[in-house]
Design a protein around this motif. Structure first.
Motif, PDB file in Angstrom:
ATOM      1  N   PRO A 116     -44.596 -60.385  12.083  1.00 53.30           N
ATOM      2  CA  PRO A 116     -44.385 -59.523  11.130  1.00 53.30           C
ATOM      3  C   PRO A 116     -43.206 -60.166  10.142  1.00 53.30           C
ATOM      4  O   PRO A 116     -42.410 -60.770  10.521  1.00 53.30           O
ATOM      5  CB  PRO A 116     -43.890 -58.270  11.791  1.00 53.30           C
ATOM      6  N   ALA A 117     -43.675 -59.835   8.959  1.00 54.41           N
ATOM      7  CA  ALA A 117     -42.631 -60.127   7.679  1.00 54.41           C
ATOM      8  C   ALA A 117     -41.198 -59.437   7.832  1.00 54.41           C
ATOM      9  O   ALA A 117     -41.031 -58.389   8.447  1.00 54.41           O
ATOM     10  CB  ALA A 117     -43.402 -59.996   6.472  1.00 54.41           C
ATOM     11  N   VAL A 118     -40.458 -60.253   7.463  1.00 52.33           N
ATOM     12  CA  VAL A 118     -38.787 -59.589   7.513  1.00 52.33           C
ATOM     13  C   VAL A 118     -38.615 -58.768   6.207  1.00 52.33           C
ATOM     14  O   VAL A 118     -38.013 -57.677   6.258  1.00 52.33           O
ATOM     15  CB  VAL A 118     -37.808 -60.727   7.604  1.00 52.33           C
ATOM     16  N   GLY A 119     -39.503 -59.189   5.108  1.00 52.38           N
ATOM     17  CA  GLY A 119     -39.182 -58.320   3.718  1.00 52.38           C
ATOM     18  C   GLY A 119     -39.380 -59.370   2.752  1.00 52.38           C
ATOM     19  O   GLY A 119     -39.253 -60.295   2.835  1.00 52.38           O
ATOM     20  N   ALA A 120     -39.424 -58.731   1.676  1.00 50.37           N
ATOM     21  CA  ALA A 120     -39.876 -59.615   0.358  1.00 50.37           C
ATOM     22  C   ALA A 120     -38.513 -60.081   0.038  1.00 50.37           C
ATOM     23  O   ALA A 120     -37.494 -59.570  -0.122  1.00 50.37           O
ATOM     24  CB  ALA A 120     -40.487 -58.523  -0.559  1.00 50.37           C
ATOM     25  N   GLY A 121     -38.749 -61.506  -0.234  1.00 50.74           N
ATOM     26  CA  GLY A 121     -37.687 -62.323  -0.902  1.00 50.74           C
ATOM     27  C   GLY A 121     -36.195 -62.198  -0.124  1.00 50.74           C
ATOM     28  O   GLY A 121     -35.210 -62.551  -0.698  1.00 50.74           O
ATOM     29  N   ILE A 122     -36.391 -61.691   1.334  1.00 57.27           N
ATOM     30  CA  ILE A 122     -34.863 -61.867   1.768  1.00 57.27           C
ATOM     31  C   ILE A 122     -34.867 -62.995   2.552  1.00 57.27           C
ATOM     32  O   ILE A 122     -34.108 -63.166   3.527  1.00 57.27           O
ATOM     33  CB  ILE A 122     -34.793 -60.553   2.758  1.00 57.27           C
TER      34      ILE A 122
ATOM     35  N   PRO B  99     -39.632 -62.055  -5.641  1.00 54.30           N
ATOM     36  CA  PRO B  99     -39.638 -61.028  -4.611  1.00 54.30           C
ATOM     37  C   PRO B  99     -40.110 -59.931  -5.287  1.00 54.30           C
ATOM     38  O   PRO B  99     -41.038 -59.065  -4.151  1.00 54.30           O
ATOM     39  CB  PRO B  99     -38.056 -60.719  -4.448  1.00 54.30           C
ATOM     40  N   VAL B 100     -40.239 -59.431  -6.402  1.00 52.50           N
ATOM     41  CA  VAL B 100     -40.843 -58.315  -6.989  1.00 52.50           C
ATOM     42  C   VAL B 100     -42.424 -58.635  -6.456  1.00 52.50           C
ATOM     43  O   VAL B 100     -43.222 -57.647  -5.987  1.00 52.50           O
ATOM     44  CB  VAL B 100     -40.890 -58.192  -8.640  1.00 52.50           C
ATOM     45  N   LEU B 101     -43.001 -59.653  -6.945  1.00 52.66           N
ATOM     46  CA  LEU B 101     -44.548 -59.946  -6.445  1.00 52.66           C
ATOM     47  C   LEU B 101     -44.833 -60.009  -4.921  1.00 52.66           C
ATOM     48  O   LEU B 101     -45.832 -59.189  -4.392  1.00 52.66           O
ATOM     49  CB  LEU B 101     -44.951 -61.231  -7.010  1.00 52.66           C
ATOM     50  N   GLU B 102     -44.103 -60.601  -4.128  1.00 48.80           N
ATOM     51  CA  GLU B 102     -44.095 -60.590  -2.684  1.00 48.80           C
ATOM     52  C   GLU B 102     -43.881 -59.184  -2.253  1.00 48.80           C
ATOM     53  O   GLU B 102     -45.177 -58.846  -1.530  1.00 48.80           O
ATOM     54  CB  GLU B 102     -42.826 -61.401  -2.172  1.00 48.80           C
ATOM     55  N   LYS B 103     -43.301 -58.235  -2.765  1.00 48.84           N
ATOM     56  CA  LYS B 103     -43.020 -56.862  -2.458  1.00 48.84           C
ATOM     57  C   LYS B 103     -44.318 -56.176  -2.607  1.00 48.84           C
ATOM     58  O   LYS B 103     -44.753 -55.059  -1.777  1.00 48.84           O
ATOM     59  CB  LYS B 103     -41.801 -56.576  -2.891  1.00 48.84           C
ATOM     60  N   ASP B 109     -48.575 -61.236   5.858  1.00 53.83           N
ATOM     61  CA  ASP B 109     -48.491 -62.337   6.230  1.00 53.83           C
ATOM     62  C   ASP B 109     -47.865 -63.573   5.088  1.00 53.83           C
ATOM     63  O   ASP B 109     -47.329 -64.662   5.689  1.00 53.83           O
ATOM     64  CB  ASP B 109     -49.639 -63.022   6.444  1.00 53.83           C
ATOM     65  N   ILE B 110     -47.915 -63.277   3.904  1.00 51.82           N
ATOM     66  CA  ILE B 110     -47.317 -64.013   3.089  1.00 51.82           C
ATOM     67  C   ILE B 110     -45.549 -64.005   2.815  1.00 51.82           C
ATOM     68  O   ILE B 110     -45.018 -64.764   2.207  1.00 51.82           O
ATOM     69  CB  ILE B 110     -47.949 -64.179   1.625  1.00 51.82           C
ATOM     70  N   LEU B 111     -45.221 -62.871   3.492  1.00 52.56           N
ATOM     71  CA  LEU B 111     -43.625 -62.683   3.416  1.00 52.56           C
ATOM     72  C   LEU B 111     -42.989 -63.467   4.123  1.00 52.56           C
ATOM     73  O   LEU B 111     -43.581 -64.246   5.273  1.00 52.56           O
ATOM     74  CB  LEU B 111     -43.471 -61.260   3.727  1.00 52.56           C
ATOM     75  N   TYR B 112     -41.766 -63.909   4.139  1.00 49.18           N
ATOM     76  CA  TYR B 112     -40.967 -64.850   4.591  1.00 49.18           C
ATOM     77  C   TYR B 112     -41.033 -64.294   6.025  1.00 49.18           C
ATOM     78  O   TYR B 112     -41.026 -63.363   6.606  1.00 49.18           O
ATOM     79  CB  TYR B 112     -39.219 -64.552   4.499  1.00 49.18           C
ATOM     80  N   GLY B 113     -41.497 -65.439   6.961  1.00 46.94           N
ATOM     81  CA  GLY B 113     -41.629 -65.091   8.455  1.00 46.94           C
ATOM     82  C   GLY B 113     -42.908 -65.110   8.815  1.00 46.94           C
ATOM     83  O   GLY B 113     -43.538 -65.162   9.875  1.00 46.94           O
ATOM     84  N   GLY B 114     -44.029 -64.739   7.817  1.00 44.67           N
ATOM     85  CA  GLY B 114     -45.276 -64.703   8.030  1.00 44.67           C
ATOM     86  C   GLY B 114     -45.930 -66.100   8.165  1.00 44.67           C
ATOM     87  O   GLY B 114     -45.456 -66.990   7.790  1.00 44.67           O
ATOM     88  N   ARG B 115     -47.418 -65.927   8.890  1.00 44.67           N
ATOM     89  CA  ARG B 115     -47.808 -67.472   8.907  1.00 44.67           C
ATOM     90  C   ARG B 115     -48.569 -67.926   7.743  1.00 44.67           C
ATOM     91  O   ARG B 115     -48.987 -69.054   7.603  1.00 44.67           O
ATOM     92  CB  ARG B 115     -48.867 -67.314  10.038  1.00 44.67           C
ATOM     93  N   ARG B 116     -48.706 -67.184   6.541  1.00 43.01           N
ATOM     94  CA  ARG B 116     -49.150 -67.382   5.403  1.00 43.01           C
ATOM     95  C   ARG B 116     -48.262 -68.037   4.385  1.00 43.01           C
ATOM     96  O   ARG B 116     -48.358 -68.196   3.107  1.00 43.01           O
ATOM     97  CB  ARG B 116     -50.062 -66.432   5.034  1.00 43.01           C
ATOM     98  N   HIS B 117     -47.014 -68.140   4.965  1.00 39.35           N
ATOM     99  CA  HIS B 117     -45.860 -68.383   4.119  1.00 39.35           C
ATOM    100  C   HIS B 117     -45.121 -69.753   4.351  1.00 39.35           C
ATOM    101  O   HIS B 117     -45.095 -69.940   5.425  1.00 39.35           O
ATOM    102  CB  HIS B 117     -44.555 -67.292   4.203  1.00 39.35           C
ATOM    103  N   VAL B 118     -45.323 -70.334   3.165  1.00 39.93           N
ATOM    104  CA  VAL B 118     -44.709 -71.689   3.142  1.00 39.93           C
ATOM    105  C   VAL B 118     -43.498 -72.020   2.446  1.00 39.93           C
ATOM    106  O   VAL B 118     -43.584 -71.712   0.911  1.00 39.93           O
ATOM    107  CB  VAL B 118     -45.853 -73.021   3.043  1.00 39.93           C
TER     108      VAL B 118
END
Ligand SMILES: [Zn+2]
Lengths: 462, 317
Positions: A116-122, B99-103, B109-118
């Motif tokens: 699970p993601a931690v959160g946007a841009g953090i 961050p605005v776009l990611e949110k 999955d594209i967020l930090y820690g997700g498997r689609r995030h590089v």
């Protein structure tokens, strides 16, 4: 090291056995190895445990280090086997919903995030487990010939805002803003949790937040293009705009054209909610009951069109309804339109923004005589960025006062903003307003403003 | 006024109806290629190298655009919503807009820690990590170190590795394909890098000035000496006092080359160049920043050629 300490401790144990237990030598000789063996396994078990704990600690530290370096946790490659397993697990789980989703959406909905993601841009934050803390100070001077205006011809530290922002858990993030308005007690401007990992392109908010009516209302005061809010917004929702405590859900609507379409629905306690005392405390007299009509309902639909790389248009429609059992029925319809020009292949920073919003308000006071009022109002402003640090703009306002028949306000408001870096700006503006709400209808207002933000770099809403 | 309210209501109902129709008419997913969305064009160019015909890579920012200041347009949210893989430059380069776009993307999955995030900067040793007290008194500094590493070909190999890792993570069936393409990219980089180094070897130690502190990886790799910037501090517009100082420094140290990216204003660089008899070259931040630099190799080729040419020209001065 470890083996030596075992030997030493075994020797000690043996000595202890010799000295403490006054048993026949033969018995001791027979018993010692057994006792030692028992002790040894105990020791080894303890050591194993210790090593295991250390390993865990190292693993955790590695994880933290990775986190600090901003790397996502080492991802597990999905092999065919794992995929099958995942499918099996998914099949065993309660069904989420019918599979009518757009490309790319299915993946999100069908497979709950493996990590699970931690959160946007953090990702890379300058603090470890502390929320991002920011402070905004808003300093103004209002010069005017109209003595009916509050805080005229004096300096005002109009607002201080403290913001806290951080992920709550892998599924949600929190944003909280406490404001200290001059001459008022501190209040929560916004404090809400956003749930980022819902399926079906949904996102939800819980808490107190600025309600999604129109475009300007969502902005905090320091993010406004002018020093005060448009007259139509103030006439409808008050000096600080419209916010409420409740819940909201928004849906990014999948469509064949890959067009941005966002619909939002929100429910909050009511318009102008001011409640005192703790929830659930005994009351001397029973309070009037609440019905579904007492809540305020807000709906918002928004879309966006890239005309080409340099030009785009954003349109929105808003709706608000509040028909409390006692009091005034209110319905407000809103439209907003924003045009932006920003040449991407250019030297420098020229850009232009033109934004307009219209409000159409229906009020029924349920009073004797004239009780139904339909009013409208709106504003339009254009803003041109001259260079890296300078903006000029003009806003034109016109509005009828909701709940009145024919009372009006209009104004013109040219302004200039200078911002050396995006963390602080100076603004000077001249505003002429003619208002039927004032005895002295005309007012010339000169606004001086300095606004600054300190804290981590904030991302800018569009 | 009642009429207007009615009109407003009708318009609202119409918008709602259109939205409902839009929601009902959904196409069947036909995603043959993996959709890779990157923040900057350098990453998209490298993703194309690694992903070959298995991916469709697209950058949010254009090569002509200042990657620090990109509008967080809602149309980007739709792209991120559909993204199979999301690659960012990292080191807080995109902190003002991504961050605005990611949110908003609703693609956890594209967020930090997700498997689609590089994070393409994983494994890059950042230059210029601020030490001591870090504050905005230093300008809009990048707190995790300089994120402008894309013009170092060795860093490009790290980007390729990170992208390949990401692709393998979401498409392990084609592991061998991505690994082979990544290795091939590495090999071509090594080959070309030898040539680029050779081309710039005669100018080792040459002193240059840049607009923003975005050439440190390049100068370190190719042995140039960056003595100052047009910006007095990162993100701060040039001031006359600072430029006067810079001109004196350039004269004293015989710096004859000023580099600016296409999105920075050129009037002041021209003034500085005139006063110091230096040459101004306009070089892209990312592929596509100037015509004919669409892939990573032509991008680096262009930069190396332009720098070599300008340094050759100014040698006698
Ligand atoms: Zn930078």
């Amino acid at each position: 090291m470890a083996s030596r300490s075992i030997a030493t401790r075994l020797a000690f144990e043996k000595r202890r056995l010799w000295h403490l237990r006054l048993l026949p030598v033969v018995a001791l000789v027979a018993l010692a190895p057994i006792a030692a063996a028992a002790n040894e396994t105990q020791e080894i078990r303890e050591l194993r445990k210790e090593v295991g704990e250390l390993r865990d600690a190292v693993r955790e530290l590695k994880g933290q280090l990775r986190q600090l370096k901003g790397q996502p946790p080492a991802p597990v490659a999905t092999t065919e086997q794992e995929k099958e397993l995942e499918a099996e697990i998914r099949a065993a789980m309660p069904p989420l919903a019918p599979g009518t989703l757009a490309p790319g959406v299915g993946a999100v909905a069908a497979a709950p995030p493996v990590q699970p993601a931690v959160g946007a841009g953090i990702g890379k934050s300058s603090s470890i487990l502390n929320p991002d803390i920011s402070f905004n100070g808003d300093f103004t001077f209002l010069g005017t010939d109209n003595r009916q205006l509050n805080k005229a011809n004096r300096f005002s530290f109009r607002e201080a805002e403290v913001g806290f922002q951080a992920p709550i858990d892998p599924y949600a993030r929190a944003d909280a803003f406490i404001t200290f308005d001059e001459g008022e007690s501190p209040g929560v401007e916004e404090a809400y949790a956003t749930f980022l990992t819902l399926p079906y392109n949904l996102q939800a908010r819980i808490g107190k937040f600025r309600l999604s009516f129109g475009k300007n209302n969502l902005l905090h005061r320091h993010a406004l293009s002018q020093t005060d809010r448009p007259l139509a917004e103030v006439a409808n929702f008050g000096e600080e705009g419209l916010s409420g405590t409740g819940i909201g859900v928004s849906y990014l609507v999948p469509n064949p054209w890959d067009q941005y379409v966002l619909v939002t629905g929100e429910v909050a306690n009511g318009l102008g909610e001011e409640l005192e005392g703790a929830q659930g405390i005994p009351l001397e007299r029973p309070a009037p009951g609440r019905s579904l009509d007492d809540f305020v309902y807000v709906g918002h639909a928004q879309s966006f069109f890239d005309l080409n790389a340099n030009n785009n248009i954003e349109v929105g429609g808003s709706f608000l309804a509040n028909e409390p059992r006692s009091g005034t029925d209110t319905r407000v319809y809103g439209v907003d339109l924003t045009y932006r020009w920003r040449p991407l292949a250019q030297q420098g920073y020229r850009q232009f923004l033109w934004r307009s919003e219209g409000y159409f308000t229906h009020q029924d006071t349920h009073a004797a005589g004239r009780s139904v009022f339909d009013t409208s109002g709106g504003y339009t402003y254009g803003e041109y960025r001259l260079g890296q640090t300078q903006w000029v703009g003009t806003r034109v306002d016109w509005t009828e006062i909701p709940g009145t028949s024919g009372k009006k306000e209009w104004g013109v408001y040219p302004y200039f903003t200078f911002s050396p870096l995006e963390f602080g700006y100076f603004r000077v503006g001249y505003e002429y307003v003619r208002s039927d709400r004032l005895n002295d209808k005309d007012s010339h207002r000169v606004w001086l403003q300095y606004n600054f933000s300190i804290g981590p770099h904030a991302a800018h809403a569009f | 006024m009642k009429k207007m309210a009615v009109a407003g209501r009708r318009a609202f109902a119409l918008v709602g109806g259109v939205l409902l129709l839009a929601a009902a008419e959904l196409p069947a997913p036909a995603a043959a290629k993996l959709y890779v969305v990157t923040t900057t064009p350098d990453l998209a160019a490298i993703a194309r190298e690694v992903g070959g015909d298995k991916v469709e890579a697209e950058s949010l920012a254009l090569g002509t655009q200042d990657p620090h200041f990109v509008d967080a347009k809602p149309s980007f949210i739709v792209k991120l919503n559909r993204a199979d893989l999301y690659v960012k430059r990292g080191l807080d380069l995109e902190v003002g807009w991504a961050p605005v776009l990611e949110k908003g993307a609703r693609n956890p999955d594209i967020l930090y820690g997700g498997r689609r995030h590089v994070d393409a900067s994983d494994g890059i040793a950042p230059l210029e990590i601020p030490t001591g007290v870090l504050s905005r008194a230093l300008g809009d500094v990048h707190p995790f170190g300089n994120p402008h590493y894309q013009r170092d070909p060795i860093a490009a190999k790290t980007i390729a590795k990170n992208v390949a890792d990401g692709l393998i993570r979401i498409d392990s069936d084609n592991r061998a394909y991505y690994e082979q393409r990544r290795d091939d990219f590495d090999r071509r980089i090594d080959e070309r890098l030898a040539g680029w180094l050779q081309e710039l070897a005669p100018y080792r130690g040459a002193k240059i000035v840049t607009y923003h502190k975005s050439w440190e990886y390049f100068t370190a790799r190719f042995g140039l000496d960056s003595i100052g910037e047009m910006e007095p501090k990162p993100g701060v517009a040039p001031s006359p006092a600072h430029l006067a100082e810079l001109i004196n420094l350039m004269i004293a140290q015989h710096a004859k080359l000023v580099i600016r990216e296409p999105f920075y204003p050129d009037n002041l660089t021209r003034v500085v160049a005139e006063k110091t008899e230096a040459t101004v070259v306009t070089l892209p931040e990312s592929p596509g920043g100037v015509p004919g630099t669409d892939d990573y190799f032509s991008f680096m080729d262009y930069i190396v050629k332009q720098v070599a040419h300008a340094l050759q020209e100014t040698k006698g001065r």
